[in-house]
Design a protein around this motif. Structure first.
Motif, PDB file in Angstrom:
ATOM      1  N   MET A   7       4.228  -0.318  10.333  1.00 36.26           N
ATOM      2  CA  MET A   7       4.330  -1.646   9.801  1.00 36.26           C
ATOM      3  C   MET A   7       3.902  -1.782   8.430  1.00 36.26           C
ATOM      4  O   MET A   7       3.082  -0.895   7.951  1.00 36.26           O
ATOM      5  CB  MET A   7       3.898  -2.624  10.818  1.00 36.26           C
ATOM      6  N   GLU A   8       4.452  -2.885   7.822  1.00 32.53           N
ATOM      7  CA  GLU A   8       3.663  -3.132   6.428  1.00 32.53           C
ATOM      8  C   GLU A   8       2.458  -4.080   6.544  1.00 32.53           C
ATOM      9  O   GLU A   8       1.770  -4.485   5.666  1.00 32.53           O
ATOM     10  CB  GLU A   8       4.659  -3.890   5.550  1.00 32.53           C
ATOM     11  N   GLU A   9       2.082  -4.317   7.828  1.00 34.18           N
ATOM     12  CA  GLU A   9       0.624  -5.055   7.952  1.00 34.18           C
ATOM     13  C   GLU A   9      -0.350  -4.315   8.920  1.00 34.18           C
ATOM     14  O   GLU A   9       0.097  -3.529   9.485  1.00 34.18           O
ATOM     15  CB  GLU A   9       1.030  -6.276   8.800  1.00 34.18           C
ATOM     16  N   GLN A  26       1.681   2.163   1.900  1.00 35.88           N
ATOM     17  CA  GLN A  26       3.074   1.447   2.469  1.00 35.88           C
ATOM     18  C   GLN A  26       2.419   0.049   3.047  1.00 35.88           C
ATOM     19  O   GLN A  26       3.409  -0.568   3.369  1.00 35.88           O
ATOM     20  CB  GLN A  26       3.551   2.509   3.578  1.00 35.88           C
ATOM     21  N   VAL A  27       1.175  -0.195   3.299  1.00 42.14           N
ATOM     22  CA  VAL A  27       0.686  -1.408   3.721  1.00 42.14           C
ATOM     23  C   VAL A  27       0.592  -2.507   2.721  1.00 42.14           C
ATOM     24  O   VAL A  27       0.213  -2.340   1.585  1.00 42.14           O
ATOM     25  CB  VAL A  27      -0.605  -1.279   4.531  1.00 42.14           C
ATOM     26  N   GLN A  28       1.132  -3.702   3.071  1.00 41.09           N
ATOM     27  CA  GLN A  28       1.216  -4.743   2.079  1.00 41.09           C
ATOM     28  C   GLN A  28       0.430  -5.820   2.446  1.00 41.09           C
ATOM     29  O   GLN A  28      -0.024  -6.751   1.613  1.00 41.09           O
ATOM     30  CB  GLN A  28       2.625  -5.353   2.233  1.00 41.09           C
ATOM     31  N   VAL A  46      -1.542  -3.788  -5.929  1.00 40.85           N
ATOM     32  CA  VAL A  46      -0.689  -4.628  -6.834  1.00 40.85           C
ATOM     33  C   VAL A  46       0.445  -5.517  -5.656  1.00 40.85           C
ATOM     34  O   VAL A  46       0.634  -5.002  -5.025  1.00 40.85           O
ATOM     35  CB  VAL A  46       0.460  -3.908  -7.820  1.00 40.85           C
ATOM     36  N   ASP A  47       0.118  -6.841  -5.933  1.00 42.75           N
ATOM     37  CA  ASP A  47       1.000  -7.833  -5.076  1.00 42.75           C
ATOM     38  C   ASP A  47       0.409  -7.570  -3.465  1.00 42.75           C
ATOM     39  O   ASP A  47       1.349  -7.672  -2.518  1.00 42.75           O
ATOM     40  CB  ASP A  47       2.218  -7.846  -5.352  1.00 42.75           C
ATOM     41  N   LEU A  48      -0.683  -7.041  -2.961  1.00 43.19           N
ATOM     42  CA  LEU A  48      -1.033  -7.036  -1.740  1.00 43.19           C
ATOM     43  C   LEU A  48      -1.827  -8.299  -1.423  1.00 43.19           C
ATOM     44  O   LEU A  48      -2.029  -9.104  -2.054  1.00 43.19           O
ATOM     45  CB  LEU A  48      -2.122  -5.852  -1.538  1.00 43.19           C
ATOM     46  N   ILE A  49      -1.821  -8.361   0.060  1.00 38.21           N
ATOM     47  CA  ILE A  49      -2.731  -9.549   0.647  1.00 38.21           C
ATOM     48  C   ILE A  49      -3.943  -8.918   1.667  1.00 38.21           C
ATOM     49  O   ILE A  49      -3.554  -8.032   2.374  1.00 38.21           O
ATOM     50  CB  ILE A  49      -1.718 -10.479   1.211  1.00 38.21           C
ATOM     51  N   PHE A  50      -5.005  -9.372   1.052  1.00 36.34           N
ATOM     52  CA  PHE A  50      -6.365  -9.174   2.034  1.00 36.34           C
ATOM     53  C   PHE A  50      -6.613 -10.454   2.510  1.00 36.34           C
ATOM     54  O   PHE A  50      -7.188 -11.332   1.875  1.00 36.34           O
ATOM     55  CB  PHE A  50      -7.307  -8.439   1.178  1.00 36.34           C
ATOM     56  N   THR A  51      -6.907 -10.690   3.890  1.00 36.42           N
ATOM     57  CA  THR A  51      -7.397 -11.900   4.373  1.00 36.42           C
ATOM     58  C   THR A  51      -8.196 -11.399   5.505  1.00 36.42           C
ATOM     59  O   THR A  51      -8.130 -10.565   6.401  1.00 36.42           O
ATOM     60  CB  THR A  51      -6.272 -12.469   5.049  1.00 36.42           C
ATOM     61  N   GLY A  67      -1.693  -9.749  -9.049  1.00 32.21           N
ATOM     62  CA  GLY A  67      -0.972 -10.412  -8.254  1.00 32.21           C
ATOM     63  C   GLY A  67      -1.541 -10.248  -6.810  1.00 32.21           C
ATOM     64  O   GLY A  67      -0.838 -10.668  -5.867  1.00 32.21           O
ATOM     65  N   THR A  68      -2.602  -9.591  -6.601  1.00 33.82           N
ATOM     66  CA  THR A  68      -3.236  -9.364  -5.239  1.00 33.82           C
ATOM     67  C   THR A  68      -3.933 -10.830  -4.686  1.00 33.82           C
ATOM     68  O   THR A  68      -4.489 -11.300  -5.407  1.00 33.82           O
ATOM     69  CB  THR A  68      -4.052  -8.220  -5.224  1.00 33.82           C
ATOM     70  N   GLN A  69      -3.649 -11.198  -3.514  1.00 34.82           N
ATOM     71  CA  GLN A  69      -4.298 -12.144  -2.949  1.00 34.82           C
ATOM     72  C   GLN A  69      -5.573 -11.686  -2.178  1.00 34.82           C
ATOM     73  O   GLN A  69      -5.645 -10.892  -1.266  1.00 34.82           O
ATOM     74  CB  GLN A  69      -3.305 -12.677  -1.796  1.00 34.82           C
ATOM     75  N   LEU A  70      -6.781 -12.490  -2.470  1.00 33.42           N
ATOM     76  CA  LEU A  70      -8.098 -12.345  -1.844  1.00 33.42           C
ATOM     77  C   LEU A  70      -8.366 -13.326  -1.251  1.00 33.42           C
ATOM     78  O   LEU A  70      -9.167 -14.183  -1.845  1.00 33.42           O
ATOM     79  CB  LEU A  70      -9.096 -11.625  -3.075  1.00 33.42           C
ATOM     80  N   ASP A  71      -8.151 -13.420   0.053  1.00 30.51           N
ATOM     81  CA  ASP A  71      -8.547 -14.654   0.800  1.00 30.51           C
ATOM     82  C   ASP A  71      -9.694 -14.655   1.848  1.00 30.51           C
ATOM     83  O   ASP A  71      -9.416 -13.711   2.792  1.00 30.51           O
ATOM     84  CB  ASP A  71      -7.257 -14.899   1.665  1.00 30.51           C
ATOM     85  N   HIS A  72     -10.698 -14.921   1.649  1.00 29.71           N
ATOM     86  CA  HIS A  72     -11.883 -14.836   2.392  1.00 29.71           C
ATOM     87  C   HIS A  72     -12.413 -13.256   2.577  1.00 29.71           C
ATOM     88  O   HIS A  72     -12.467 -12.616   3.438  1.00 29.71           O
ATOM     89  CB  HIS A  72     -11.903 -15.422   3.560  1.00 29.71           C
ATOM     90  N   VAL A  73     -12.603 -12.636   1.239  1.00 26.46           N
ATOM     91  CA  VAL A  73     -13.008 -11.265   1.191  1.00 26.46           C
ATOM     92  C   VAL A  73     -14.358 -11.036   0.820  1.00 26.46           C
ATOM     93  O   VAL A  73     -14.657 -11.623  -0.031  1.00 26.46           O
ATOM     94  CB  VAL A  73     -12.098 -10.566   0.388  1.00 26.46           C
ATOM     95  N   VAL A  74     -15.065 -10.288   1.497  1.00 35.78           N
ATOM     96  CA  VAL A  74     -16.429 -10.021   1.195  1.00 35.78           C
ATOM     97  C   VAL A  74     -16.669  -8.550   0.643  1.00 35.78           C
ATOM     98  O   VAL A  74     -15.945  -7.642   1.226  1.00 35.78           O
ATOM     99  CB  VAL A  74     -17.353 -10.147   2.392  1.00 35.78           C
TER     100      VAL A  74
END
Length: 194
Positions: A7-9, A26-28, A46-51, A67-74
């Motif tokens: 999977m991409e997640e 391969q993981v998005q 690039v353009d990844l999401i870390f939550t 373009g990467t999203q860093l949402d509550h990353v430590v």
């Protein structure tokens, strides 16, 4: 950690002593993942999401976060030289740093209100035009850090060292400083303070 991802997640995985392998590429989206002792130097995130992720003792120096999203990353005890956080997605951008080296990184025009930099090296970091309201710099080394046209209202610099900034070039209402930081605030006046 499995050798192949279907999977991409990736959810609630612990990734230890890895590089940015073809499988990881391969993981998005990474959700509640922990990365320990990974070497991601020069990686293209690039353009990844870390939550809700955590990086511990990792090397991310010169990694691209465009373009990467860093949402509550430590980030704890990480080496992060030359990171351009200003290129990250501004959507849900929230990170905290402890015991990390962020020298030569950039937070240009970034909204980092209430962020925490605890026992970090922030030498030569560019904070120009950043919103740092109520940010906490606890025992941070700010040697040659650049604060220009920043919102520093309510920031806590009391335990930081090597701070040099111009109070006339920044908004600083209710910022907190110790007496040992006064020379760095008055530097442009070339005063001698004993």
């Amino acid at each position: 950690m499995p050798t192949r991802y279907r999977m991409e997640e990736l959810v609630e995985q612990k990734i230890t002593k890895q590089t940015f392998t073809p499988e990881l590429k391969q993981v998005q989206e990474f959700y509640k993942c922990t990365f320990e002792q990974c070497d991601f130097q020069n990686a293209e995130f690039v353009d990844l999401i870390f939550t809700n992720c955590e990086f511990k003792s990792c090397n991310l120096s010169n990694a691209s976060l465009k373009g990467t999203q860093l949402d509550h990353v430590v980030f704890d005890n990480c080496k992060m030289l030359g990171i351009h956080f200003n290129e990250c997605s501004s959507f849900s951008f929230h990170v905290n740093f402890s015991n990390s080296v962020l020298d030569y990184s950039s937070f240009f025009e970034r909204n980092i209100k209430k962020f925490q930099f605890e026992e970090c090296s922030l030498q030569h970091v560019d904070f120009e035009r950043a919103n740092l309201q109520q940010a906490v710099f606890k025992k941070a080394n700010l040697l040659n850090a650049r604060f220009v046209q920043c919102n520093l209202e309510g920031c806590d610099f009391r335990s930081s060292i090597n701070i040099q900034l111009d109070p006339e070039a920044n908004r600083m209402k209710k910022s907190k400083f110790g007496q040992e930081q006064l020379p760095g605030l008055l530097l442009k006046y070339q005063l001698t303070i004993d």
